[in-house]
Design a protein around this motif. Structure first.
Motif, PDB file in Angstrom:
ATOM      1  N   GLY A  25     -14.436 -37.782  -0.527  1.00 22.55           N
ATOM      2  CA  GLY A  25     -13.431 -37.821   0.508  1.00 22.55           C
ATOM      3  C   GLY A  25     -12.110 -37.198   0.122  1.00 22.55           C
ATOM      4  N   ALA A  26     -11.967 -36.748  -1.134  1.00 22.07           N
ATOM      5  CA  ALA A  26     -10.706 -36.168  -1.569  1.00 22.07           C
ATOM      6  C   ALA A  26     -10.511 -34.775  -0.997  1.00 22.07           C
ATOM      7  CB  ALA A  26     -10.654 -36.112  -3.091  1.00 22.07           C
ATOM      8  N   THR A  27      -9.278 -34.384  -0.875  1.00 21.76           N
ATOM      9  CA  THR A  27      -8.961 -33.035  -0.426  1.00 21.76           C
ATOM     10  C   THR A  27      -9.336 -32.035  -1.507  1.00 21.76           C
ATOM     11  OG1 THR A  27      -7.131 -33.843   0.940  1.00 21.76           O
ATOM     12  CG2 THR A  27      -7.089 -31.514   0.301  1.00 21.76           C
ATOM     13  N   VAL A  28      -9.916 -30.927  -1.090  1.00 20.98           N
ATOM     14  CA  VAL A  28     -10.241 -29.849  -2.022  1.00 20.98           C
ATOM     15  C   VAL A  28      -9.046 -28.903  -2.067  1.00 20.98           C
ATOM     16  CG1 VAL A  28     -11.848 -27.997  -2.565  1.00 20.98           C
ATOM     17  CG2 VAL A  28     -12.680 -30.073  -1.474  1.00 20.98           C
ATOM     18  N   THR A  29      -8.460 -28.752  -3.214  1.00 21.02           N
ATOM     19  CA  THR A  29      -7.251 -27.952  -3.357  1.00 21.02           C
ATOM     20  C   THR A  29      -7.562 -26.461  -3.272  1.00 21.02           C
ATOM     21  OG1 THR A  29      -7.456 -27.775  -5.762  1.00 21.02           O
ATOM     22  CG2 THR A  29      -6.313 -29.727  -4.880  1.00 21.02           C
ATOM     23  N   PRO A  30      -6.566 -25.634  -2.998  1.00 23.81           N
ATOM     24  CA  PRO A  30      -6.789 -24.182  -3.004  1.00 23.81           C
ATOM     25  C   PRO A  30      -7.355 -23.689  -4.333  1.00 23.81           C
ATOM     26  CG  PRO A  30      -4.700 -24.706  -1.958  1.00 23.81           C
ATOM     27  CD  PRO A  30      -5.209 -25.992  -2.516  1.00 23.81           C
ATOM     28  N   ALA A  31      -6.888 -24.257  -5.443  1.00 19.29           N
ATOM     29  CA  ALA A  31      -7.404 -23.837  -6.751  1.00 19.29           C
ATOM     30  C   ALA A  31      -8.882 -24.186  -6.884  1.00 19.29           C
ATOM     31  CB  ALA A  31      -6.600 -24.501  -7.864  1.00 19.29           C
ATOM     32  N   ALA A  32      -9.274 -25.362  -6.378  1.00 17.69           N
ATOM     33  CA  ALA A  32     -10.681 -25.761  -6.435  1.00 17.69           C
ATOM     34  C   ALA A  32     -11.538 -24.852  -5.566  1.00 17.69           C
ATOM     35  CB  ALA A  32     -10.837 -27.212  -5.997  1.00 17.69           C
ATOM     36  N   ARG A  33     -11.037 -24.509  -4.386  1.00 21.28           N
ATOM     37  CA  ARG A  33     -11.791 -23.603  -3.512  1.00 21.28           C
ATOM     38  C   ARG A  33     -11.982 -22.249  -4.180  1.00 21.28           C
ATOM     39  NH1 ARG A  33      -8.643 -26.104   0.695  1.00 21.28           N
ATOM     40  NH2 ARG A  33      -7.185 -24.334   0.733  1.00 21.28           N
ATOM     41  N   ALA A  34     -10.945 -21.759  -4.814  1.00 22.29           N
ATOM     42  CA  ALA A  34     -11.044 -20.469  -5.494  1.00 22.29           C
ATOM     43  C   ALA A  34     -12.058 -20.525  -6.636  1.00 22.29           C
ATOM     44  CB  ALA A  34      -9.677 -20.044  -6.018  1.00 22.29           C
ATOM     45  N   ALA A  35     -12.054 -21.644  -7.382  1.00 20.66           N
ATOM     46  CA  ALA A  35     -12.993 -21.786  -8.497  1.00 20.66           C
ATOM     47  C   ALA A  35     -14.431 -21.835  -7.997  1.00 20.66           C
ATOM     48  CB  ALA A  35     -12.658 -23.048  -9.297  1.00 20.66           C
TER      49      ALA A  35
END
Length: 362
Positions: A25-35
């Motif tokens: 349920g946590a938000t996926v950060t822009p850095a995580a999306r990029a990874a």
């Protein structure tokens, strides 16, 4: 143990050492999306069965990330769904799937494929709890057999159940195999089931699967060890939901001229594969192989399996059943048998016989 033609949540994979995964349920950060996009691109280039398409997909996903197309996909599920949609649209391969599952446990072997004894026992138990993929075995009025198979599980687990089902139906005059809600499974299990439908000594080459990672092709044949043979007419029910290994079963029977297919054109997924761990709590199913039918030299990818008799899936059962009864009435030599079959047919046409209900997945 591998299950190459269907998504199997029971399969445990190794995750990267020290990888940080967000809680459910946590938000996926822009850095995580990029990874994740970067990792997915590498996996595609390494494993997707069509290298040129893999490069195209990797570049397209990276460009969409850079253009901000995934900025609104703030949760794990939303981001996984967005990537899946784009993989389907750009790659034209319905087997692709990206999922967010931070609770995925690492595989003790670390190779992403082999399972330990505890995992095998758990899969065996869960396969049994699902009745080995067999939803219904029934003898219908008029001595017509009905077999509803929803998936092709691990062969070592399901083979005895398939043989038992065919044994129960062995005295029927015709058989209906319902694949309308079959999502796929192991090609070896498909081959084992089909081994029951050819006479002893009649070996059939059913399918080949080419694997890009090891650059090898595996052939699937009927198995002479099948303990019982059913040689009477077979009718197969299909729908748009019939997918992957379910499609292979229908396609193999059709190309071997062993069954009549009734229903809808199937989903169109012929490229088997495996899971890849992307990090950040994400995993992806990436098709790494392709089916090659020994008769047509092609497969059903993108196009699906076309039925011999096209009718809406909801009406396929009645169509198949009526077709069988009409044939049996025409061939009956005993007046009492003919009258009984005609009465059953009349009851069917008046909807007085309760038939299995088909519920589409989508």
């Amino acid at each position: 143990m591998r299950l190459p033609l269907v998504l199997v949540p029971l399969l445990c994979l190794a995750t990267a050492a020290g990888a940080q995964t967000p809680p459910p349920g946590a938000t996926v950060t822009p850095a995580a999306r990029a990874a994740v996009v970067d990792s997915l691109g590498r996996e595609l280039k390494s494993h997707y069965v069509f290298p040129e398409t893999a490069a195209k997909l990797a570049a397209a996903l990276s460009a969409k990330l850079g253009h901000g197309d995934y900025d609104t996909a703030a949760t794990g599920d939303a981001f996984g769904d967005a990537l899946t949609r784009d993989l389907h649209e750009i790659g034209k391969d319905a087997h692709f799937r990206v999922m967010f599952d931070p609770d995925f446990k690492p595989d003790s072997s670390g190779d992403g494929q082999a399972m330990n004894a505890e995992q095998v026992a758990r899969m065996r138990q869960e396969t049994a709890q699902r009745a080995f993929g067999i939803n219904r075995v029934q003898r219908l009025p008029g001595n017509v057999g009905y077999l509803d198979i929803r998936g092709f599980g691990p062969t070592a687990f399901v083979a005895p159940a398939y043989s038992a089902a065919i044994t129960l139906l062995s005295g029927t005059d015709a058989l209906i195999i319902d694949l309308r809600q079959n999502g796929g499974g192991e090609p070896e299990s498909v081959a084992w089931l089909l081994s029951h439908f050819f006479t002893e000594g009649d070996a059939r080459h059913l399918n080949d699967i080419y694997s890009r990672p090891d650059n090898q092709t595996r052939s699937y044949w009927t198995d002479p060890a099948a303990p019982i043979r059913y040689t009477r007419p077979i009718y197969v029910l299909t729908s748009h939901d019939t997918f992957s290994g379910g499609e292979e079963c229908a396609y193999d029977l059709q190309t071997q001229k062993r069954a009549t297919l009734i229903g809808e054109t199937t989903g169109g997924g012929a490229n088997p594969g495996d899971y890849a761990v992307l990090g950040q709590g994400f995993i992806a199913f990436i098709p790494s192989g392709r089916a090659i039918n020994p008769i047509t030299k092609t497969n059903w990818e993108h196009v699906g399996v076309t039925p011999d008799v096209a009718v809406p899936a909801a009406g396929a059962m009645k169509t198949a059943y009526a077709t069988i009864l009409k044939t049996l009435v025409a061939g009956a030599t005993d007046p009492r048998d003919r009258a009984g079959l005609a009465g059953t047919l009349a009851a069917l046409e008046k909807d007085e016989i309760q038939l299995p209900v088909y519920t589409p997945r989508r």
